[in-house]
Design a protein around this motif. Structure first.
Motif, PDB file in Angstrom:
ATOM      1  N   UNK A  30       0.831  -1.207   0.000  1.00 51.57           N
ATOM      2  CA  UNK A  30       0.000   0.000   0.000  1.00 51.57           C
ATOM      3  C   UNK A  30       0.865   1.257   0.000  1.00 51.57           C
ATOM      4  N   UNK A  31       0.374   2.290  -0.654  1.00 56.84           N
ATOM      5  CA  UNK A  31       1.037   3.591  -0.582  1.00 56.84           C
ATOM      6  C   UNK A  31       0.062   4.668  -0.108  1.00 56.84           C
ATOM      7  N   UNK A  32      -1.076   4.222   0.463  1.00 52.85           N
ATOM      8  CA  UNK A  32      -2.058   5.140   1.024  1.00 52.85           C
ATOM      9  C   UNK A  32      -1.635   5.535   2.435  1.00 52.85           C
ATOM     10  N   UNK A  33      -1.775   6.792   2.771  1.00 52.15           N
ATOM     11  CA  UNK A  33      -1.315   7.288   4.072  1.00 52.15           C
ATOM     12  C   UNK A  33      -1.931   6.523   5.241  1.00 52.15           C
ATOM     13  N   UNK A  34      -3.246   6.352   5.245  1.00 52.34           N
ATOM     14  CA  UNK A  34      -3.885   5.685   6.382  1.00 52.34           C
ATOM     15  C   UNK A  34      -3.557   4.193   6.423  1.00 52.34           C
ATOM     16  N   UNK A  35      -3.329   3.603   5.270  1.00 50.05           N
ATOM     17  CA  UNK A  35      -2.886   2.214   5.243  1.00 50.05           C
ATOM     18  C   UNK A  35      -1.499   2.065   5.839  1.00 50.05           C
ATOM     19  N   UNK A  36      -0.604   2.986   5.474  1.00 46.39           N
ATOM     20  CA  UNK A  36       0.756   2.971   6.023  1.00 46.39           C
ATOM     21  C   UNK A  36       0.752   3.240   7.520  1.00 46.39           C
ATOM     22  N   UNK A  37      -0.155   4.120   7.961  1.00 46.55           N
ATOM     23  CA  UNK A  37      -0.280   4.416   9.390  1.00 46.55           C
ATOM     24  C   UNK A  37      -0.716   3.172  10.165  1.00 46.55           C
ATOM     25  N   UNK A  38      -1.661   2.425   9.595  1.00 42.60           N
ATOM     26  CA  UNK A  38      -2.127   1.181  10.228  1.00 42.60           C
ATOM     27  C   UNK A  38      -0.994   0.158  10.313  1.00 42.60           C
ATOM     28  N   UNK A  39      -0.237   0.022   9.234  1.00 40.78           N
ATOM     29  CA  UNK A  39       0.904  -0.910   9.234  1.00 40.78           C
ATOM     30  C   UNK A  39       1.906  -0.524  10.320  1.00 40.78           C
ATOM     31  N   UNK A  40       2.190   0.776  10.429  1.00 41.23           N
ATOM     32  CA  UNK A  40       3.143   1.254  11.433  1.00 41.23           C
ATOM     33  C   UNK A  40       2.670   0.906  12.845  1.00 41.23           C
ATOM     34  N   UNK A  41       1.364   1.027  13.083  1.00 39.91           N
ATOM     35  CA  UNK A  41       0.801   0.705  14.397  1.00 39.91           C
ATOM     36  C   UNK A  41       0.953  -0.787  14.691  1.00 39.91           C
ATOM     37  N   UNK A  42       0.593  -1.633  13.722  1.00 34.66           N
ATOM     38  CA  UNK A  42       0.642  -3.085  13.924  1.00 34.66           C
ATOM     39  C   UNK A  42       2.074  -3.565  14.158  1.00 34.66           C
ATOM     40  N   UNK A  43       3.016  -3.042  13.385  1.00 36.17           N
ATOM     41  CA  UNK A  43       4.422  -3.419  13.580  1.00 36.17           C
ATOM     42  C   UNK A  43       4.891  -2.994  14.968  1.00 36.17           C
ATOM     43  N   UNK A  44       4.535  -1.769  15.359  1.00 36.36           N
ATOM     44  CA  UNK A  44       4.998  -1.223  16.634  1.00 36.36           C
ATOM     45  C   UNK A  44       4.459  -1.988  17.833  1.00 36.36           C
TER      46      UNK A  44
END
Length: 390
Positions: free
Chosen positions: A94-108
């Protein structure tokens, strides 16, 4: 050193090298990827990059309690390493901002368990067999530095910058495998966080040093987000970013080795203030928009800053807190420095980057470091007052 101990030490060293290699592959170059390949602005990059530290504040204690409740720290470590690595692959799809934000949360959420749980196991084991924990932790710094350099080179090749996500995944999968070979240490004694925090927050010196950590260590960790953008703005390439990080991180090793002697000779707070001063001078220098070769040369200042502050800070916390709440104190100390301070510096840095420039971000870091140095002097005065009272 007998064979069993040597094998366990190699396992721990391998785990730290791989884990930090994965972290070094991803985070120093992620901000550049989000800027150059995805096209996000400063606000968006700052928000995504600050998610990890804020998740750490909440989830580090939770994973610690899960580890204690199950009494299976190695399994918790393996599970969280594997899942964090898998979620990081989401950045590729994904290159969508909110998708990337969700990925960052899950990884963290899952990555937040890795360092505290592995540190808990390693510290307990090295204490039992009387081995220097620093000789294990140094492999983390080595892995981080080598990773940024190697990934910087590979990101400019035919593979492209997405290599950082695959490297993170592979390294954390390998770390998960090694975690099952860890020493079979029981989880640390359960922490009564509520009672421990209540007692700790009556300790004036502890509270002031938390503020020191927030001001000095937070910007040093946030630098991992913005240093790549800074080098790029100074004319560096992906490979140049990797070289700068390699110099900076490897410079920590010799200072970590001498930190103990310096602490014994000059005192904990003096060494912490010196680390803060090194940080402040480095950030002020970056504000002057130096040439690229001067950026590479000055990167060794990171060794003086982090290589001294990490051992001095942990030792000071242990010295000023009662033994029965030291574990709680270290947990809160980690959450403030690695979590809250890192998040604040990264988040505010994103706004400054978008409104002004990357150089203004480093002026902000310098101001925070100055406050931290002044607080060190406040603590020194407090200790002199207590000494005279006795």
């Amino acid at each position: 050193m007998e064979r069993t101990i040597r094998n366990q030490v190699f396992t721990l060293q391998g785990f730290y090298f791989l884990t930090f290699f994965g972290v070094g592959s991803l985070y120093p170059l992620l901000s550049v990827y989000l800027s150059e390949s995805v096209g996000l602005n400063g606000y968006q990059i700052g928000t995504i990059m600050s998610i990890g530290p804020i998740m750490m504040i909440f989830f580090q204690p939770i994973w610690g309690m899960v580890s204690d409740a199950t009494n299976r720290p190695t399994q918790v470590l393996a599970f969280t390493s594997l899942v964090a690595g898998m979620f990081a692959l989401g950045y590729v799809v994904t290159d969508l901002y909110y998708g990337l934000l969700l990925i960052a949360i899950l990884v963290a959420v899952f990555q937040s368990a890795i360092i505290p749980v592995s540190d808990s196991i390693s510290l307990k084991y090295t204490s039992k067999v009387r081995y220097n924990y620093g000789n294990i932790r140094l492999f983390g710094s080595l892995g981080f530095g080598v990773a940024v350099y190697v990934m910087g080179k590979l990101s400019e090749g035919f593979i492209g910058p997405t290599i950082i996500f695959y490297a993170f995944f592979v390294c954390l999968v390998m770390s998960a495998v090694l975690a099952f070979r860890f020493p079979k240490e029981r989880a640390s004694a359960k922490l009564d966080l509520k009672a421990g925090m209540k007692e700790l927050f009556t300790l004036k010196k502890f509270l002031i040093f938390l503020a020191v950590t927030f001001m000095v260590f937070g910007p040093n960790l946030a630098n991992n987000t913005y240093f790549g953008l800074f080098v790029e703005d100074s004319g560096g390439t992906y490979a140049g970013i990797g070289l700068a990080f390699l110099i900076a991180v490897l410079s920590e090793v010799p200072f970590m080795k001498v930190a103990g002697n310096w602490i014994d000779r000059f005192g904990l707070l003096t060494v912490a203030a010196l680390a803060g001063a090194a940080s402040m001078l480095r950030w002020l220098f970056y504000f002057t928009e130096p040439s690229l070769w001067l950026v590479y040369t000055s990167a060794v200042m990171q060794g003086l800053a982090i290589g001294l502050f990490v051992p001095a800070g942990l030792r000071y916390i242990r010295e000023i807190t009662p033994a029965h709440i030291t574990a709680t104190a270290v947990t809160i100390y980690s959450a403030i420095g690695n979590g809250l301070g890192n998040w604040f510096s990264t988040f505010v840095g994103g706004f400054i980057l978008e409104t002004f420039s990357i150089y203004a971000v480093y002026l902000f870091f310098a101001l925070l470091s100055l406050i931290g140095i002044l607080l060190c002097f406040v603590l020194m005065k407090e200790e002199k007052k207590q000494a005279l009272a006795y």
